[in-house]
Design a protein around this motif. Structure first.
Motif, PDB file in Angstrom:
ATOM      1  N   LEU A 451       0.834  -1.207   0.000  1.00  0.00           N
ATOM      2  CA  LEU A 451       0.000   0.000   0.000  1.00  0.00           C
ATOM      3  C   LEU A 451       0.868   1.257   0.000  1.00  0.00           C
ATOM      4  CD1 LEU A 451      -2.765  -1.016   2.572  1.00  0.00           C
ATOM      5  CD2 LEU A 451      -3.099  -0.652   0.124  1.00  0.00           C
ATOM      6  N   MET A 452       1.950   1.228   0.790  1.00  0.00           N
ATOM      7  CA  MET A 452       2.848   2.381   0.831  1.00  0.00           C
ATOM      8  C   MET A 452       3.580   2.538  -0.494  1.00  0.00           C
ATOM      9  SD  MET A 452       3.560   4.767   3.040  1.00  0.00           S
ATOM     10  CE  MET A 452       3.523   5.974   1.719  1.00  0.00           C
ATOM     11  N   LEU A 453       3.937   1.430  -1.112  1.00  0.00           N
ATOM     12  CA  LEU A 453       4.539   1.458  -2.436  1.00  0.00           C
ATOM     13  C   LEU A 453       3.606   2.162  -3.425  1.00  0.00           C
ATOM     14  CD1 LEU A 453       6.400   0.591  -4.759  1.00  0.00           C
ATOM     15  CD2 LEU A 453       5.530  -1.735  -4.509  1.00  0.00           C
ATOM     16  N   GLN A 454       2.326   1.836  -3.375  1.00  0.00           N
ATOM     17  CA  GLN A 454       1.356   2.512  -4.244  1.00  0.00           C
ATOM     18  C   GLN A 454       1.246   3.996  -3.910  1.00  0.00           C
ATOM     19  OE1 GLN A 454      -2.329   0.313  -5.443  1.00  0.00           O
ATOM     20  NE2 GLN A 454      -1.698  -1.115  -3.850  1.00  0.00           N
ATOM     21  N   GLY A 455       1.358   4.320  -2.611  1.00  0.00           N
ATOM     22  CA  GLY A 455       1.321   5.721  -2.210  1.00  0.00           C
ATOM     23  C   GLY A 455       2.448   6.526  -2.841  1.00  0.00           C
ATOM     24  N   TYR A 456       3.661   5.961  -2.818  1.00  0.00           N
ATOM     25  CA  TYR A 456       4.795   6.653  -3.438  1.00  0.00           C
ATOM     26  C   TYR A 456       4.616   6.779  -4.949  1.00  0.00           C
ATOM     27  CZ  TYR A 456       7.890   7.265   0.563  1.00  0.00           C
ATOM     28  OH  TYR A 456       8.458   7.708   1.738  1.00  0.00           O
ATOM     29  N   ILE A 457       4.063   5.740  -5.579  1.00  0.00           N
ATOM     30  CA  ILE A 457       3.821   5.795  -7.017  1.00  0.00           C
ATOM     31  C   ILE A 457       2.817   6.899  -7.348  1.00  0.00           C
ATOM     32  CG2 ILE A 457       2.832   4.541  -8.969  1.00  0.00           C
ATOM     33  CD1 ILE A 457       3.925   1.956  -7.599  1.00  0.00           C
ATOM     34  N   ASP A 458       1.721   6.966  -6.577  1.00  0.00           N
ATOM     35  CA  ASP A 458       0.704   7.988  -6.836  1.00  0.00           C
ATOM     36  C   ASP A 458       1.243   9.389  -6.582  1.00  0.00           C
ATOM     37  OD1 ASP A 458      -1.360   6.298  -7.696  1.00  0.00           O
ATOM     38  OD2 ASP A 458      -1.913   5.810  -5.645  1.00  0.00           O
ATOM     39  N   ALA A 459       2.100   9.529  -5.561  1.00  0.00           N
ATOM     40  CA  ALA A 459       2.714  10.832  -5.298  1.00  0.00           C
ATOM     41  C   ALA A 459       3.644  11.229  -6.441  1.00  0.00           C
ATOM     42  CB  ALA A 459       3.475  10.790  -3.973  1.00  0.00           C
ATOM     43  N   TYR A 460       4.374  10.254  -6.957  1.00  0.00           N
ATOM     44  CA  TYR A 460       5.256  10.527  -8.098  1.00  0.00           C
ATOM     45  C   TYR A 460       4.442  10.945  -9.316  1.00  0.00           C
ATOM     46  CZ  TYR A 460       8.147   9.571 -12.190  1.00  0.00           C
ATOM     47  OH  TYR A 460       8.800   9.668 -13.392  1.00  0.00           O
ATOM     48  N   ARG A 461       3.354  10.243  -9.564  1.00  0.00           N
ATOM     49  CA  ARG A 461       2.495  10.613 -10.692  1.00  0.00           C
ATOM     50  C   ARG A 461       2.052  12.072 -10.586  1.00  0.00           C
ATOM     51  NH1 ARG A 461      -0.661   5.442 -10.361  1.00  0.00           N
ATOM     52  NH2 ARG A 461      -0.245   4.262 -12.260  1.00  0.00           N
ATOM     53  N   ALA A 462       1.568  12.432  -9.404  1.00  0.00           N
ATOM     54  CA  ALA A 462       0.933  13.742  -9.229  1.00  0.00           C
ATOM     55  C   ALA A 462       1.935  14.882  -9.163  1.00  0.00           C
ATOM     56  CB  ALA A 462       0.076  13.728  -7.964  1.00  0.00           C
ATOM     57  N   ILE A 463       3.039  14.646  -8.453  1.00  0.00           N
ATOM     58  CA  ILE A 463       3.971  15.732  -8.150  1.00  0.00           C
ATOM     59  C   ILE A 463       5.201  15.707  -9.055  1.00  0.00           C
ATOM     60  CG2 ILE A 463       5.445  16.686  -6.318  1.00  0.00           C
ATOM     61  CD1 ILE A 463       3.338  15.685  -4.313  1.00  0.00           C
ATOM     62  N   GLY A 464       5.592  14.497  -9.478  1.00  0.00           N
ATOM     63  CA  GLY A 464       6.717  14.389 -10.393  1.00  0.00           C
ATOM     64  C   GLY A 464       8.077  14.328  -9.743  1.00  0.00           C
ATOM     65  N   ASP A 465       8.128  14.198  -8.435  1.00  0.00           N
ATOM     66  CA  ASP A 465       9.405  14.136  -7.716  1.00  0.00           C
ATOM     67  C   ASP A 465      10.034  12.757  -7.932  1.00  0.00           C
ATOM     68  OD1 ASP A 465      11.500  14.040  -5.869  1.00  0.00           O
ATOM     69  OD2 ASP A 465      10.427  15.242  -4.394  1.00  0.00           O
ATOM     70  N   GLU A 466      11.197  12.736  -8.590  1.00  0.00           N
ATOM     71  CA  GLU A 466      11.858  11.469  -8.901  1.00  0.00           C
ATOM     72  C   GLU A 466      12.252  10.706  -7.636  1.00  0.00           C
ATOM     73  OE1 GLU A 466      12.423   9.991 -11.826  1.00  0.00           O
ATOM     74  OE2 GLU A 466      11.437  11.581 -12.980  1.00  0.00           O
ATOM     75  N   ALA A 467      12.444  11.410  -6.519  1.00  0.00           N
ATOM     76  CA  ALA A 467      12.791  10.743  -5.264  1.00  0.00           C
ATOM     77  C   ALA A 467      11.685   9.789  -4.834  1.00  0.00           C
ATOM     78  CB  ALA A 467      13.060  11.768  -4.169  1.00  0.00           C
ATOM     79  N   TYR A 468      10.441  10.153  -5.116  1.00  0.00           N
ATOM     80  CA  TYR A 468       9.321   9.275  -4.764  1.00  0.00           C
ATOM     81  C   TYR A 468       9.363   7.991  -5.589  1.00  0.00           C
ATOM     82  CZ  TYR A 468       7.344  13.426  -2.454  1.00  0.00           C
ATOM     83  OH  TYR A 468       7.130  14.514  -1.658  1.00  0.00           O
TER      84      TYR A 468
END
Length: 705
Positions: A451-468
């Motif tokens: 679930l946390m892995l999906q959270g980081y993926i969704d944050a990356y999608r939305a914000i674009g931060d490569e660190a995520y």
């Protein structure tokens, strides 16, 4: 079936109303540890020095009950559970109560997060007996594990009476207990009975609209979330309504979801200083939280706020995502790429005593000392007044006015307020870090990590931060390297370098879903292949042909009194709804009719109950949308495929799956589409594609028209 068991109901009512004094309790520190000292679960280790002769859930403990012909006490809780700690202090640290338990029962402690299979069975039994459930969960069973009595929290007096009456009843009239256990166990087995629905079902927008109408009657349009108290965020619920409002142009529901997100982020349920959400609020306005912080809540809320940011571009939602992920990275991230489970609600106060919320609350004097001249401004922003007051002169930060109104009131610019907030949070976080921190539950659970892995993926999608994205890939590799066996099975738990407990359907479901999402933002086909391999393993070892659904436990797991089937979407979506959604996607990716037919059949199986009680099936309803409304496959093929993906992923498009490659690919959606000279975007429906286009806006025109 259970209505005629009058004795048990009378006994339960009597025990809950009794009041009787008992002997004094002992101190926690005992010279001799019980068997729990050998466990890795932080919750079990917390009970290792109780005078109760606790056993862990295992074959040896269950066999011992049979050999000694003793009733079993199955006491279930989790590390961050406040009332679990209260009952431990009042009853399980009491010498007299411990003597009674040790003499007459085999006592088994269970961490519900480590053994959700055991928790499901006995929670179901207690709910059938009492009409309610929760933790701590205390269930008394026959020596063979069949339940005869149960409840949640008991006072010391109540628990003493339970022990006396149940042990005496088993000595005097065991046949009565056996007869009740037989009927109750049958009730547990029948409670989630599902049959394959052979009738034709058409997934229709009008039918779905009626289900949404039923959901709307429970919505709190003023405070957000569902009516009443306590208030739980329920990410699956809000996620469905966000998607439904988008695909059906429903502005009222869209505004409801956005109101809910604002109210939660403004409330005390959100940690304004350190980021992250508590599990729920005890009131109807999100003010006073139950202070435990769970990985699964924060993971799903990161996903939800990321999607809301995709849709609205509201910077407030972006800041909540960023602050919550800072909290995750600071407090719950392991050194090797995993994520811990939770932080306790309790921590030590100034007197050195455990107290709920002590780490998070503030007195006016503390705030004046830290903020000095800024105190009055801070006081108005976060309601250090009668609105924000909790108890014992403690305040829970609680925001009730918009930033625009606050800036106008105090003649501040946006930059001024941004600087103030940054300074306040930094100062108070430094001060708070000097306090004793809440206890950490340091086990790593596969399902929650997914679930946390999906959270980081969704944050990356939305914000674009490569660190995520990097964090997501590291966590995915952690799961592969530590939790995946050579046979293709998953472990459920990991701690101190050791993987334990056979995985449950929830572990497979959420990991498969996360790997599919990781493929969609990387175009690395290994993640899709791994998702498919895990799905095939799940089909082989969890699938129940009689019901057309997946059991919660594998056919390789030790038997409980029954194998449960999880279909009800709660705070975490049910494993079956998540698996059905992944089967739907994999069916599209691989043009696999077996996957596609099974996804369709699973939704048919729950259709009747879903439409009757839609609030318990919100993740299933999201899948329903994929059938009732347009759904698209987007294939990007060419050397610039990843550049095109960066444009596309930032958009809120919940009704598409994306595939892509910068070279030839054998995936059905990409096969024979690669062209070295140009990058083309194909918008398809069930494998049939429209004319390819070169620009994202042109592809959007094909999707949105």
């Amino acid at each position: 079936m259970l209505k005629n068991i009058g004795y048990a109901i009378i006994l339960i009512m009597f025990l809950m109303s009794c009041a009787q004094n008992n002997t004094s309790s002992s101190q926690q520190n005992q010279e001799k540890a019980n068997d729990l000292i050998n466990e890795t679960s932080p919750y079990l280790l917390q009970h290792a020095y109780n005078p109760v002769d606790w056993k862990a859930w295992n074959e040896e403990a269950l066999q011992l009950a049979k050999e000694q012909d003793k009733l079993i006490i199955i006491s279930i809780g989790y590390s961050a559970c406040h009332w679990c700690h209260v009952m431990e202090e009042e009853s399980f640290e009491n010498d007299s109560i411990a003597q009674m338990m040790n003499a007459n029962f085999i006592n088994i402690k269970v961490d519900r997060e480590e053994r959700p299979d055991v928790d499901q069975v006995y929670m179901n039994a207690v709910q059938l007996m009492t009409g309610r459930g929760g933790w701590p969960l205390n269930c008394i069973t026959l020596p063979d594990g069949r339940p005869v009595f149960g409840g949640t929290y008991f006072t010391k007096t109540q628990w003493t009476k339970v022990l006396q009456d149940m042990s005496q009843l088993y000595k005097d009239n065991p046949d009565k207990m056996v007869a009740y256990a037989e009927k109750l166990t049958e009730g547990v087995k029948q409670s989630d009975l599902i049959l394959v629905n052979e009738a034709p079902v058409e997934f229709d927008k009008k039918v779905l609209s009626k289900a949404v109408d039923a959901l709307e009657t429970a919505l709190d349009y003023k405070q957000g979330g569902q009516k009443g108290e306590p208030k739980f965020p329920m990410p699956s619920y809000l996620n469905f309504l966000l998607r439904y409002s988008y695909q059906n142009n429903n502005e009222e529901l869209k505004n409801f979801v956005l109101t809910s997100l604002h109210k939660m982020a403004n409330g005390g349920i959100y940690d304004h200083i350190g980021g992250g959400f508590s599990r729920y609020s005890v009131d109807s306005k999100w003010h006073i939280p139950h202070f435990e912080k769970m990985l699964y809540d924060n993971a799903q809320l990161v996903s939800l706020y990321s999607k809301a940011y995709q849709r609205t571009k509201n910077p407030y939602f972006k800041s909540i995502v960023e602050e919550t992920l800072k909290f995750i990275d600071s407090e719950l991230a392991t050194e090797d790429g995993g994520f811990f489970s939770s932080l306790d609600a309790d921590s030590k106060n100034a007197e050195g005593e455990l107290e709920e919320g002590a780490y998070y609350v503030w007195t006016p004097d503390e705030l004046k000392s830290e903020l000095e001249d800024d105190y009055e401004l801070f006081k108005d922003y976060y309601n250090i007044n009668t609105i924000g007051k909790w108890e014992k002169d403690n305040y829970v930060l609680y925001k009730t006015q918009s930033d625009e109104a606050f800036k106008a009131k105090h003649q501040l610019s946006s930059l001024d307020l941004e600087a103030k907030l940054k300074s306040w949070k930094q100062n108070l976080l430094e001060a708070r870090n000097k306090r004793p921190k809440p206890r950490l539950d340091g086990k790593v659970l596969t399902s929650w990590n997914a679930l946390m892995l999906q959270g980081y993926i969704d944050a990356y999608r939305a914000i674009g931060d490569e660190a995520y994205l990097r964090k997501a890939i590291v966590n995915a590799n952690f799961i592969i390297e530590n939790q995946l066996t050579e046979s293709g099975a998953l472990y459920h738990s990991y701690k101190d370098g050791k993987s334990t407990i056979d995985g449950f359907s929830e572990d497979y479901a959420h990991t498969i879903a996360a790997f599919i999402e990781l493929y969609q933002v990387t175009f690395n086909e290994q993640w899709l292949y791994r998702a498919k391999a895990l799905m095939d393993y799940t089909l082989e070892h969890f699938f129940n042909k009689d019901s057309g659904m997946f059991y919660f436990t594998s056919d390789r797991s030790a038997d409980l009194i029954t194998r449960k089937t999880e279909v009800f979407d709660n705070v975490i979506p049910s494993s079956n709804s998540v698996l059905a959604a992944s089967l739907f996607k994999l069916g599209h990716y691989y043009a696999d009719k077996t996957y596609s037919k099974l996804a369709h059949q699973m939704l048919k199986n729950v259709n009747e109950d879903m439409l009757k009680i839609p609030s318990g099936y919100t993740n299933w309803l999201s899948l329903y949308l994929s059938y009732s409304n347009p759904y698209f496959e987007v294939a990007i093929s060419g050397v610039e495929a990843k550049d095109k993906l960066k444009e596309l992923k930032a958009l809120y498009l919940p009704n598409i799956i994306i595939s892509g490659a910068t070279a030839d690919s054998d995936l059905p959606l990409l096969k024979n589409k690669f062209n070295q000279d140009e990058t083309l975007i194909y918008v398809c429906v069930n494998g049939t594609c429209k004319l390819p286009v070169r620009a994202i806006d042109k592809a959007l025109g094909q999707i949105l028209k």
